[in-house]
Design a protein around this motif. Structure first.
Motif, PDB file in Angstrom:
ATOM      1  N   PRO A 215      -3.114   6.675  -0.606  1.00  0.00           N
ATOM      2  CA  PRO A 215      -2.426   7.534   0.544  1.00  0.00           C
ATOM      3  C   PRO A 215      -2.200   8.891   0.323  1.00  0.00           C
ATOM      4  N   VAL A 216      -2.468   9.726   1.399  1.00  0.00           N
ATOM      5  CA  VAL A 216      -2.600  11.252   1.348  1.00  0.00           C
ATOM      6  C   VAL A 216      -2.367  11.863   2.524  1.00  0.00           C
ATOM      7  N   ARG A 217      -1.597  12.830   2.739  1.00  0.00           N
ATOM      8  CA  ARG A 217      -1.630  13.604   4.081  1.00  0.00           C
ATOM      9  C   ARG A 217      -3.089  14.544   4.215  1.00  0.00           C
ATOM     10  N   VAL A 218      -3.679  14.407   5.319  1.00  0.00           N
ATOM     11  CA  VAL A 218      -5.003  14.978   5.321  1.00  0.00           C
ATOM     12  C   VAL A 218      -4.834  16.165   6.301  1.00  0.00           C
ATOM     13  N   ALA A 219      -3.705  16.244   7.335  1.00  0.00           N
ATOM     14  CA  ALA A 219      -3.712  17.392   8.224  1.00  0.00           C
ATOM     15  C   ALA A 219      -2.501  17.163   8.911  1.00  0.00           C
TER      16      ALA A 219
ATOM     17  N   VAL B 220       0.596  -1.186   0.067  1.00  0.00           N
ATOM     18  CA  VAL B 220      -0.172  -0.072  -0.101  1.00  0.00           C
ATOM     19  C   VAL B 220       0.727   1.229   0.205  1.00  0.00           C
ATOM     20  N   CYS B 221       1.685   1.444   0.980  1.00  0.00           N
ATOM     21  CA  CYS B 221       2.354   2.540   1.169  1.00  0.00           C
ATOM     22  C   CYS B 221       3.694   2.237   2.188  1.00  0.00           C
ATOM     23  N   SER B 222       4.689   3.270   2.252  1.00  0.00           N
ATOM     24  CA  SER B 222       5.589   3.114   3.250  1.00  0.00           C
ATOM     25  C   SER B 222       5.657   4.673   3.913  1.00  0.00           C
ATOM     26  N   LEU B 223       5.729   4.493   5.301  1.00  0.00           N
ATOM     27  CA  LEU B 223       5.445   5.653   6.126  1.00  0.00           C
ATOM     28  C   LEU B 223       7.028   5.850   6.783  1.00  0.00           C
ATOM     29  N   PRO B 224       7.466   7.221   6.553  1.00  0.00           N
ATOM     30  CA  PRO B 224       9.038   7.345   7.201  1.00  0.00           C
ATOM     31  C   PRO B 224       8.906   7.691   8.770  1.00  0.00           C
TER      32      PRO B 224
ATOM     33  N   ARG C  65      -2.187  10.935   8.190  1.00  0.00           N
ATOM     34  CA  ARG C  65      -2.327  10.463   6.800  1.00  0.00           C
ATOM     35  C   ARG C  65      -3.217   9.314   6.767  1.00  0.00           C
ATOM     36  N   GLN C  66      -3.649   9.531   5.672  1.00  0.00           N
ATOM     37  CA  GLN C  66      -4.884   8.329   5.241  1.00  0.00           C
ATOM     38  C   GLN C  66      -3.993   7.497   4.576  1.00  0.00           C
ATOM     39  N   VAL C  67      -3.771   6.311   4.995  1.00  0.00           N
ATOM     40  CA  VAL C  67      -2.747   5.424   4.449  1.00  0.00           C
ATOM     41  C   VAL C  67      -3.602   4.199   3.559  1.00  0.00           C
ATOM     42  N   HIS C  68      -4.994   4.535   3.672  1.00  0.00           N
ATOM     43  CA  HIS C  68      -5.862   3.705   2.811  1.00  0.00           C
ATOM     44  C   HIS C  68      -7.175   4.280   2.672  1.00  0.00           C
TER      45      HIS C  68
END
Length: 361
Positions: free
Chosen positions: A134-138, A92-96, A126-129
């Motif tokens: 995946p996107v930053r929301v706040a 899905v994604c990687s988060l730092p 972040r919305q991870v799914h």
């Protein structure tokens, strides 16, 4: 079988946890529970590699399980679901960062969110799914922990923000990114939100505003002070709220009572009704977790000795026993009211613009 990290989807359809493989010496795999049928049952979802006990799982309402693994200085997120005799794993994604936290299951079907370290000591949500990927929301100034959903649409989220040496709960509008104060009982207190019941507006919190850390409660939008009942200070027990009955009117709260040595029991308590009603907790309770849906009894998930799964049901007490005559029932601390002009729907307790005469008042 050992299980940990148990979580239930917001609609109560599925649950997920980590289970330890028999004789593996600390090798874990994801496990999905189906809760919507007549009896709960589990499906093992071993991924492409054995999991560490630090991995986090989150059930989605479509039956898939989101799993987050830590790898060096990042966290990788994958989706797991049954595929024939095995498990399909979809990246899905990687988060730092090393301090990444999955938030509790969102009421927004198919969505999942995480707290991720941001620049200058801040935190990104972040919305991870979910829709849009995946996107930053706040973004929130300060280090954030916790995570409590304030509504049934998944728009408003409460997080505990540590800033300038104090911890206060803020509400975040995930549609606009706006951040507003939610709990600020006194300027010098550490205030953390533990549970919210969106229908009634009940909030259960922990604060040291009285001089010691205590459980308290308030109602979103009410002008009444936050109260700290003495009945929620049983000697030798740590109370943790796990669920509240849905619906309008002041909710009934289920609390896990943990004692030194690991013993635990269940307390059912209604704000303003005196002492809790005590019930035995099932052996093997996968707590502190509970499931309380509209028009259903409270249910606690637990493992049977043979490793199979079950839900223990509890009916609400007709009347919670009153406190002894003349005994002090609570300490009230009134939060300061600061005039504000905001467009967000979630505001500090006394500022929330709820209709007069609402059941929350």
């Amino acid at each position: 079988m050992c299980r940990t990290g148990f979580a239930v989807a917001a609609d109560g359809s599925y649950a997920a946890c980590l289970a330890e493989a028999s004789g593996s010496g600390g090798r874990w795999f994801a496990e999905r529970w189906t809760l919507s049928g007549p009896e709960p049952y589990a499906v093992p979802l071993p991924g492409a590699q054995p999991e560490e006990v630090s991995a986090k799982v989150l059930p989605l309402s479509d039956g898939r399980v989101l799993l987050m693994r830590r790898l060096a200085d990042r966290h990788d997120v994958v989706l797991l679901h049954p595929a024939g005799p095995g498990t399909a794993e979809v990246p899905v994604c990687s988060l730092p960062g090393t301090d990444v936290r999955l938030l509790p299951p969102s009421p927004a079907a198919g969505s999942a969110f995480a707290l991720v370290p941001g620049p200058a000591g801040g935190t990104e949500i972040r919305q991870v799914h979910g829709p849009g990927g995946p996107v930053r929301v706040a973004a929130v100034a300060g280090r954030c922990t916790g995570g409590v959903w304030l509504d049934r649409t998944g728009r408003f989220l409460a997080v505990d923000r540590e800033r300038d040496g104090r911890t206060k709960t803020v509400a975040v509008d995930l549609h606009t990114g706006e951040v507003t104060d939610l709990l600020r009982i006194t300027e010098d207190s550490d205030d953390r939100l533990l549970l919210a019941e969106p229908d009634s507006g009940l909030l259960v919190l922990r604060s040291d505003a009285t001089g010691t850390s205590r459980l308290g409660w308030g109602v979103l939008g009410s002008g009444a002070p936050v109260r700290f009942p003495d009945s929620l200070r049983p000697d030798g027990l740590l109370l943790t709220p796990v669920a509240a009955s849905p619906g309008h009117g002041l909710a009934l709260v289920a609390l896990r009572a943990g004692a030194p040595g690991g013993a635990e029991s269940l307390a059912l308590w209604r704000p303003g009704a005196g002492r809790p009603n005590w019930r035995p907790a099932p052996a093997g309770w996968l707590g502190p977790t509970a499931l309380w849906l509209p028009d259903t009894p409270l249910r606690l998930p637990f493992s049977l000795p043979d490793g199979s799964l079950a839900l223990a049901s509890y009916d609400a007490p007709s009347v919670c026993p009153p406190a002894p005559a003349g005994a002090p029932q609570s300490t009230a601390v009134r939060a300061p009211v600061t005039p504000v002009t905001r467009t967000a729907e979630v505001l500090p307790l006394q500022d929330a613009p709820l209709p007069r005469g609402d059941a929350r008042a």
